[in-house]
Design a protein around this motif. Structure first.
Motif, PDB file in Angstrom:
ATOM      1  N   SER A 194      -4.236  -5.743   3.460  1.00 29.58           N
ATOM      2  CA  SER A 194      -3.364  -5.263   2.685  1.00 29.58           C
ATOM      3  C   SER A 194      -3.971  -4.098   1.898  1.00 29.58           C
ATOM      4  O   SER A 194      -5.041  -4.188   1.254  1.00 29.58           O
ATOM      5  N   TYR A 214      -3.222  -0.785  -0.545  1.00 25.36           N
ATOM      6  CA  TYR A 214      -2.229   0.060  -1.280  1.00 25.36           C
ATOM      7  C   TYR A 214      -2.924   1.118  -1.943  1.00 25.36           C
ATOM      8  O   TYR A 214      -4.079   1.369  -1.902  1.00 25.36           O
ATOM      9  N   LYS A 260      -2.784   4.027  -5.470  1.00 23.51           N
ATOM     10  CA  LYS A 260      -2.221   4.081  -6.924  1.00 23.51           C
ATOM     11  C   LYS A 260      -3.117   5.173  -7.508  1.00 23.51           C
ATOM     12  O   LYS A 260      -4.173   5.267  -7.378  1.00 23.51           O
ATOM     13  N   ASP A 292      -2.618  -5.506  -8.036  1.00 21.38           N
ATOM     14  CA  ASP A 292      -3.266  -4.528  -7.621  1.00 21.38           C
ATOM     15  C   ASP A 292      -4.449  -5.004  -6.865  1.00 21.38           C
ATOM     16  O   ASP A 292      -5.004  -4.211  -6.079  1.00 21.38           O
ATOM     17  N   ARG A 332      -9.532  -2.916  -7.084  1.00 22.25           N
ATOM     18  CA  ARG A 332      -9.469  -1.579  -7.137  1.00 22.25           C
ATOM     19  C   ARG A 332     -10.442  -0.655  -6.915  1.00 22.25           C
ATOM     20  O   ARG A 332     -11.652  -1.003  -7.751  1.00 22.25           O
ATOM     21  N   THR A 351      -5.667  -8.182  -1.643  1.00 21.42           N
ATOM     22  CA  THR A 351      -5.323  -6.918  -1.815  1.00 21.42           C
ATOM     23  C   THR A 351      -6.310  -5.870  -2.103  1.00 21.42           C
ATOM     24  O   THR A 351      -7.006  -6.261  -3.135  1.00 21.42           O
ATOM     25  N   THR A 397      -6.595  -2.040  -3.317  1.00 24.38           N
ATOM     26  CA  THR A 397      -5.943  -0.728  -4.164  1.00 24.38           C
ATOM     27  C   THR A 397      -6.932   0.512  -4.178  1.00 24.38           C
ATOM     28  O   THR A 397      -7.781   0.318  -4.758  1.00 24.38           O
ATOM     29  N   ARG A 427      -6.754   5.406   3.671  1.00 26.24           N
ATOM     30  CA  ARG A 427      -5.916   4.014   4.112  1.00 26.24           C
ATOM     31  C   ARG A 427      -5.351   4.095   5.366  1.00 26.24           C
ATOM     32  O   ARG A 427      -5.649   3.143   6.391  1.00 26.24           O
TER      33      ARG A 427
END
Length: 116
Positions: free
Chosen positions: A2, A4, A6, A16, A19, A90, A92, A109
């Motif tokens: 995963s 992501y 931002k 999130d 991070r 996750t 981010t 990514r």
């Protein structure tokens, strides 16, 4: 896995996860407390020369990705760490660019997901 994306200027959310700021420069106008990242991996950002050449010009996007991927090949340990974070939960990738489709976090990514 995963992973992501931002913008640094968007508010923190519980989903999130871990991070990581992936820009070479700290986002303007944000304090460390406001950004709330667990890590700043400036060494994984595009080189200064590549960043300046690209200048967030969408017409240079494909060539930017190619050159950035070449630079990433030399950053194996940091990439492996990011992939492990993504496998554990996750991840981010936080970035400051205004263009949400053509920036180093998008390319990173894509690179991470290809490298599985």
């Amino acid at each position: 896995m995963s992973v992501y994306l931002k913008r640094a200027y968007e508010p923190l959310q519980a989903q999130d996860g871990y991070r990581v700021l992936v820009d070479g420069l700290w986002p303007r106008g944000l304090s460390k407390d406001a950004l709330q990242v667990q890590e700043w991996l400036k060494e994984i950002a595009p080189s200064r020369e590549l960043r300046r050449w690209f200048g967030h010009d969408p017409d240079r996007w494909e060539e930017f990705r190619r050159r950035y991927f070449e630079e990433l090949e030399a950053k194996g340990e940091a990439l492996t760490e990011l992939q492990e974070r993504a496998r554990q939960g996750t991840l981010t990738l936080v970035y400051a660019a205004r263009d949400e489709e053509h920036n180093n976090a998008v390319a990173l990514r894509d690179y991470l997901l290809r490298r599985k």
